[in-house]
Design a protein around this motif. Structure first.
Motif, PDB file in Angstrom:
ATOM      1  N   ARG A 175       0.522  -1.259  -0.004  1.00 11.11           N
ATOM      2  CA  ARG A 175      -0.042  -0.150   0.063  1.00 11.11           C
ATOM      3  C   ARG A 175       0.923   1.206   0.025  1.00 11.11           C
ATOM      4  NH1 ARG A 175      -4.221   3.170  -1.715  1.00 11.11           N
ATOM      5  NH2 ARG A 175      -4.959   4.395   0.049  1.00 11.11           N
ATOM      6  N   GLU A 178       2.341   1.597  -3.459  1.00  7.11           N
ATOM      7  CA  GLU A 178       1.090   2.289  -4.249  1.00  7.11           C
ATOM      8  C   GLU A 178       0.986   3.755  -3.978  1.00  7.11           C
ATOM      9  OE1 GLU A 178      -3.703   1.384  -5.097  1.00  7.11           O
ATOM     10  OE2 GLU A 178      -2.910   1.125  -3.121  1.00  7.11           O
ATOM     11  N   LEU A 179       0.885   4.231  -2.758  1.00  3.82           N
ATOM     12  CA  LEU A 179       0.739   5.519  -2.594  1.00  3.82           C
ATOM     13  C   LEU A 179       1.993   6.363  -3.396  1.00  3.82           C
ATOM     14  CD1 LEU A 179       0.018   5.580   1.352  1.00  3.82           C
ATOM     15  CD2 LEU A 179      -1.579   6.095  -0.779  1.00  3.82           C
ATOM     16  N   HIS A 180       3.175   5.746  -3.039  1.00  7.51           N
ATOM     17  CA  HIS A 180       4.252   6.372  -4.041  1.00  7.51           C
ATOM     18  C   HIS A 180       4.134   6.426  -5.517  1.00  7.51           C
ATOM     19  CE1 HIS A 180       8.580   7.032  -5.591  1.00  7.51           C
ATOM     20  NE2 HIS A 180       8.305   6.199  -6.124  1.00  7.51           N
ATOM     21  N   ALA A 182       1.405   5.722  -7.639  1.00  5.89           N
ATOM     22  CA  ALA A 182       0.267   5.660  -8.326  1.00  5.89           C
ATOM     23  C   ALA A 182       0.135   7.077  -9.270  1.00  5.89           C
ATOM     24  CB  ALA A 182      -0.885   5.695  -7.456  1.00  5.89           C
ATOM     25  N   THR A 183       0.980   8.090  -8.725  1.00  2.00           N
ATOM     26  CA  THR A 183       0.972   9.314  -9.470  1.00  2.00           C
ATOM     27  C   THR A 183       2.269   9.836  -9.741  1.00  2.00           C
ATOM     28  OG1 THR A 183       0.932  10.691  -7.547  1.00  2.00           O
ATOM     29  CG2 THR A 183      -1.196   9.919  -8.314  1.00  2.00           C
ATOM     30  N   HIS A 186       3.679  11.583  -7.116  1.00  2.00           N
ATOM     31  CA  HIS A 186       3.861  10.826  -5.789  1.00  2.00           C
ATOM     32  C   HIS A 186       3.183  11.380  -4.465  1.00  2.00           C
ATOM     33  CE1 HIS A 186       6.979   8.923  -8.011  1.00  2.00           C
ATOM     34  NE2 HIS A 186       7.846   9.666  -7.748  1.00  2.00           N
ATOM     35  N   TYR A 188      -0.145  12.099  -2.111  1.00  2.35           N
ATOM     36  CA  TYR A 188      -1.570  11.181  -1.478  1.00  2.35           C
ATOM     37  C   TYR A 188      -2.084  12.336  -0.605  1.00  2.35           C
ATOM     38  CZ  TYR A 188       0.923  11.705   2.942  1.00  2.35           C
ATOM     39  OH  TYR A 188       1.672  12.028   4.287  1.00  2.35           O
ATOM     40  N   TYR A 198      -6.192   7.148   3.687  1.00  2.00           N
ATOM     41  CA  TYR A 198      -5.667   7.865   2.874  1.00  2.00           C
ATOM     42  C   TYR A 198      -6.051   7.389   1.225  1.00  2.00           C
ATOM     43  CZ  TYR A 198      -2.461   8.979   6.860  1.00  2.00           C
ATOM     44  OH  TYR A 198      -2.072   9.320   8.033  1.00  2.00           O
ATOM     45  N   SER A 199      -5.639   8.409   0.364  1.00  3.78           N
ATOM     46  CA  SER A 199      -6.097   8.370  -1.023  1.00  3.78           C
ATOM     47  C   SER A 199      -4.725   8.716  -1.714  1.00  3.78           C
ATOM     48  CB  SER A 199      -7.200   8.672  -1.548  1.00  3.78           C
ATOM     49  OG  SER A 199      -7.487   8.534  -2.722  1.00  3.78           O
ATOM     50  N   VAL A 200      -4.589   7.803  -2.976  1.00  3.71           N
ATOM     51  CA  VAL A 200      -3.465   8.141  -3.887  1.00  3.71           C
ATOM     52  C   VAL A 200      -3.786   9.511  -4.506  1.00  3.71           C
ATOM     53  CG1 VAL A 200      -2.887   5.887  -4.314  1.00  3.71           C
ATOM     54  CG2 VAL A 200      -4.669   6.935  -5.768  1.00  3.71           C
ATOM     55  N   ARG A 221       3.667  13.998  -0.103  1.00  3.74           N
ATOM     56  CA  ARG A 221       4.465  13.028  -0.995  1.00  3.74           C
ATOM     57  C   ARG A 221       5.107  11.893  -0.307  1.00  3.74           C
ATOM     58  NH1 ARG A 221       8.450  14.633  -3.474  1.00  3.74           N
ATOM     59  NH2 ARG A 221       8.065  13.747  -5.478  1.00  3.74           N
TER      60      ARG A 221
END
Length: 538
Positions: A175, A178-180, A182-183, A186, A188, A198-200, A221
């Motif tokens: 997870r 993923e937070l790192h 996904a965008t 980086h 969140y 939390y969300s990305v 981030r």
């Protein structure tokens, strides 16, 4: 006589009492890891108090003598600090014949209720908390701030530890990855309905930052360096456990006790201690317009208990990674919009390690100047050490830097642009654009390392020039002369080739006519043979 007997009985009673006390102390309950309390003590104005005596009293909820533990305050640093105190509350477990002593709290499988009172000497500050303790509290750390208006204790749990068992599952670990990843940025954000809160991506930042967002100030981030810390926490113990630790760089430590280690991790090297890694970077441009290919070599040996390895490269403005490659594939690779290119390896790889990546260059600026601003290196962590160890890049393999590895030092090639492709010569695969690489030209006499156009280092002039497409000026490029077996330093070659030109043309015409006559005669012969065969059948 009576008085003597009384004194004798008193002495006997005292001896029995002493034996009883000593026996109780010697045969107390089974010691357990205590709970560590730490926090700030603040006066009415919010100023930190760092001197005086602090007393904690734990009174059993169902009655009985309270346990009192005291500590002298002193300022110490830590994540979220500075703090005023640190103290351990002792625990014991009662077993048959070994009751809990008076200087420890009893721990059982079922939580027991206590009323805790905290007093600060020389002030009117008093705090009272109702709490329950059980074996689940062994070896934990709690932040307890003390002041007239402070909240109750905060049990420090890592944000990734969703089920709060002080262990990271694979899903909890991924997870954070993923937070790192996904965008591109980086980013969140907080999300009240998600499992971990939390969300990305970018969004609300109205809650507590994630525990992994610790490097510098929380910036919402999750950087690669912070992911490397998560890998470190996850891999350093067999059960992936962790503990709160206010002195840690992120407020935590590996395992349920300080520096829990797993013996002989993947990079254990007999007879070697510490680390001796060498990190080198080569860069070659000019093969594809506007691109530079970077190759990173990491060699030597790492800490015997290396837990994770990463690379961080800070790119100039307008530069971006277009692809990754090489023989070793990183677990995680990303190019952020902040000009960082980052890699992480999991599990920690074996050395030597080589991998590459291609960067699209901003040709609007000065490429040579921008390249010189590059910085970065490897970041690694080991199980037995605190904090990350950073090793900066070394360019080239010797004291004379040769960035593109063509055998010609940068100082000799210079930052000019012989072929006008906007790639400086010290980075250009083929500085003069003649189709013959600088390496081939520098090694034309079979000896690499010479400057092909330097009177001192190459007095015999046997190398072609990396800045002249046609060194001898005979009208044929160096690459063409090499392919024809001619001497790129002999202008007479072109004359001989031009003189031979008409003869070659006449010879070619003669060969074509000869082959045509032969083919014609062969065809006529086949017709006669066919006619004869036809007449014989008649």
């Amino acid at each position: 006589m009576y008085g003597q007997s009384t004194r004798g009985l008193g002495s006997l009673f005292t001896a029995i009492l002493c034996v009883s006390i000593l026996t109780r102390a010697a045969f107390a309950g089974i010691p357990e890891p205590g709970v560590i309390l730490y926090g700030q003590v603040l006066d009415d104005t919010g100023r930190l108090i760092t001197a005086g005596h602090l007393t904690f009293a734990y009174a059993p909820e169902d009655g009985g003598e309270p346990l009192e533990v005291g500590v002298e305050m002193a300022e110490f640093d830590g994540v979220g600090g500075p703090y005023s105190y640190r103290i351990m509350i002792p625990f014991e477990t009662a077993v048959e014949g070994f009751p809990v002593s008076s200087n420890a709290l009893e721990l059982g499988a079922v939580p027991e209720g206590y009323v805790r009172t905290i007093n600060v000497s020389g002030t009117e500050i008093t705090m009272t908390h109702a709490l329950a303790l059980s074996r689940a509290d062994r070896g934990t750390a709690l932040r307890v701030d003390v002041c007239a208006t402070c909240d109750v204790q905060t049990k420090i749990v890592h944000s990734a530890d969703v089920n709060k068992d002080f262990k990271f599952s694979l899903g909890e670990f991924l997870r954070v990855v993923e937070l790192h990843g996904a965008t591109p940025g980086h980013d969140y954000s907080t999300h009240v309905t998600s499992e971990d809160g939390y969300s990305v991506g970018a969004g609300p930042q109205d809650g507590t930052p994630h525990s992994s967002d610790f490097d510098g100030a929380s910036d919402w981030r999750i950087s690669m360096k912070e992911v490397l810390r998560m890998i470190d926490l996850f891999t350093s113990t067999e059960d992936h456990s962790y503990s709160p630790d206010p002195t840690g760089d992120d407020g935590f430590r590996k395992g349920d006790s300080a520096f829990t280690a797993v013996a002989n991790k993947s990079l254990s090297v007999a007879g070697r201690a510490g680390s001796s890694l060498v990190v080198q970077r080569e860069a070659v441009g000019g093969q594809v317009p506007g691109q530079i290919e970077f190759t990173v070599h990491i060699d030597g040996y790492g800490d015997p208990d290396l837990s994770t390895l990463g690379l961080i490269e800070r790119l100039p403005d307008g530069w971006s990674v277009s692809k990754f490659g090489g023989s070793s594939i990183p677990f995680l690779a990303s190019d952020s919009d902040s000009g960082m290119v980052e890699f992480a390896f999991y599990p920690a790889p074996a050395f030597p390690l080589t991998f590459s990546y291609t960067v699209d260059v901003n040709l609007d600026g000065n490429v040579a100047t921008a390249f010189k601003s590059l910085s970065g290196g490897t970041v690694y962590r080991s199980i037995s050490k605190r904090g990350a160890v950073e090793i900066p890049f070394q360019s080239g393999y010797d004291a004379l830097t040769d960035t593109d590895g063509d055998g010609i030092p940068d100082a000799m090639e210079g930052a000019g642009d012989a072929d006008g492709d906007l790639m400086p010569d010290f980075l250009d695969f083929d500085s003069d654009g003649d189709g013959l690489s600088d390496y081939a030209e520098a090694s034309f006499d079979g000896v690499a390392g010479y400057n092909p156009f330097h009177a001192v280092n190459n007095p015999e002039g046997t190398d072609t020039s990396a800045t002249l497409a046609d060194t001898d000026g005979d009208g044929l490029s160096d690459a063409n002369e090499v392919s024809l077996g001619l001497d790129p330093l002999n202008p007479a070659d072109a004359t001989s080739v031009s003189a031979q030109g008409p003869m070659v043309l006449l010879l070619a015409i003669f060969m074509v006519l000869t082959l045509g006559v032969v083919a014609l005669r062969r065809g006529q012969g086949e017709k006669v043979h066919t006619r004869l065969n036809s007449n014989s059948h008649k």
